[in-house]
Design a protein around this motif. Structure first.
Motif, short mmCIF file in Angstrom:
data_model
loop_
_atom_site.label_atom_id
_atom_site.label_comp_id
_atom_site.label_asym_id
_atom_site.label_seq_id
_atom_site.Cartn_x
_atom_site.Cartn_y
_atom_site.Cartn_z
N CYS A 38 0.87 -1.17 0.00
CA CYS A 38 0.00 0.00 0.00
C CYS A 38 0.91 1.22 0.00
N ALA A 39 0.34 2.42 0.10
CA ALA A 39 1.14 3.64 -0.02
C ALA A 39 1.96 3.94 1.23
N ASP B 279 -11.89 5.24 16.23
CA ASP B 279 -10.49 5.60 15.99
C ASP B 279 -9.53 4.45 16.31
N LEU B 280 -10.06 3.36 16.87
CA LEU B 280 -9.21 2.19 17.13
C LEU B 280 -9.07 1.29 15.91
N TRP B 281 -9.98 1.46 14.94
CA TRP B 281 -10.11 0.43 13.90
C TRP B 281 -10.06 0.97 12.49
N TRP B 282 -9.30 0.27 11.63
CA TRP B 282 -9.49 0.43 10.20
C TRP B 282 -10.59 -0.51 9.76
N SER B 283 -11.38 0.00 8.82
CA SER B 283 -12.46 -0.79 8.25
C SER B 283 -12.44 -0.58 6.75
N ASP C 32 -9.99 2.42 0.52
CA ASP C 32 -8.76 1.66 0.29
C ASP C 32 -7.52 2.36 0.80
N GLU C 33 -7.59 3.67 1.06
CA GLU C 33 -6.43 4.42 1.56
C GLU C 33 -6.41 4.29 3.09
#
Ligand SMILES: [Zn+2]
Length: 269
Positions: free
Chosen positions: A51-52, A247-251, A257-258
């Motif tokens: 990823c970036a 704020d604890l989690w990416w979903s 996708d970023e």
């Protein structure tokens, strides 16, 4: 079945299964976004390669996570997740191999000190530990993994290769998308019905024009149907999409996708 415990060590926030936590033969963690080095949309404990984000930070984030469970950096072994049903078996001793292009979505080992690592951002990560034969596994399963049966396939490999009795297997299913947030078109229910038949029906429902699937309970029922005892299953009720502490989690659903991914690690002591 107990709710997961929230922990913090050196700024790293992570969750644990109470029964795996109580087991003195294993260390494990389901990490959150907190406690790493990455910046911007990848802040901060991003473990996503490809990823970036800066690769050096991703590598160092793995080392930070490994340190939380006592793993040496050189002993961290990762999945190469592509929603396959491919399981990598590491038996007797660790032999480094090339990452297979076709993907590896589950790892199984009996090697103490080897830190099995998988990733999630709505998908399920399932951990197994046979406390009698001392064999552990980690599985990445999104809806495609639920559909292709990688969770029971991994358990069957433990039974075939090590003589595991499913009654001895402690199981943890990490934070993942809930049935309200998992809104789909008709294709997902159709494929699940093709695989599971009538068993899947009670976990699939329609609201308006969209379908919803209860992946958490499909996995729970699949574990029971494969001989895991209900008292040996810990399943997090946290949804990575609609969690109170977003704020604890990416979903994947909420962040696009970023974004980074959470890691999960398990290691036989
Ligand atoms: Zn939700």
């Amino acid at each position: 079945m107990s709710e997961f415990l929230k922990n913090e060590r050196n700024g790293v926030v992570y969750f644990t299964s109470p029964q795996l936590q109580a087991c003195r033969k294993i260390n494990h963690a389901f990490f959150t976004r907190k406690g790493g080095l990455s910046k911007g949309p990848f802040a901060s404990l991003n473990m996503r390669f490809n990823c970036a984000d800066e690769r050096e930070n991703v590598l160092r984030n793995h080392i930070i996570g490994g340190a939380v469970i006592g793993a040496e950096p050189s002993n961290i072994v990762c999945t190469n997740q592509k929603h396959t049903d491919n399981v990598r078996v590491i038996k007797g001793k660790y032999v480094d191999d090339e990452r297979r292009d076709e993907g590896v979505d589950a790892l199984v080992t009996d090697v103490p000190g080897l830190c099995l690592t998988a990733y999630y951002a709505d998908c399920q990560v399932v951990m197994f530990f046979d406390h009698k034969k001392k064999v552990t596994a980690i599985v990445h399963a999104g809806w495609r993994g639920v559909q292709n049966g990688i969770v029971p396939k991994t358990l069957k490999i433990m039974c075939d290769e090590w003589g595991t009795d499913p009654g001895d297997v402690l199981t943890a299913v990490g934070p993942s998308i809930c049935r309200s947030c998992f809104e789909t078109d008709e294709d997902v229910p159709r494929l699940l019905r093709e695989t599971y038949g009538t068993f899947a029906a009670e976990y699939i429902y329609k609201e308006g024009e969209k379908w919803h699937v209860d992946l958490k309970n499909i996995t729970y029922s699949t574990l029971l149907r494969n001989g895991i005892s209900p008292i040996n299953i810990d399943m997090s009720s946290i949804c990575t999409v609609c969690a109170h502490d977003k704020d604890l989690w990416w979903s994947q659903r909420r962040c696009g996708d970023e974004r980074g991914v959470q890691g999960a690690m398990i290691m036989i002591r």
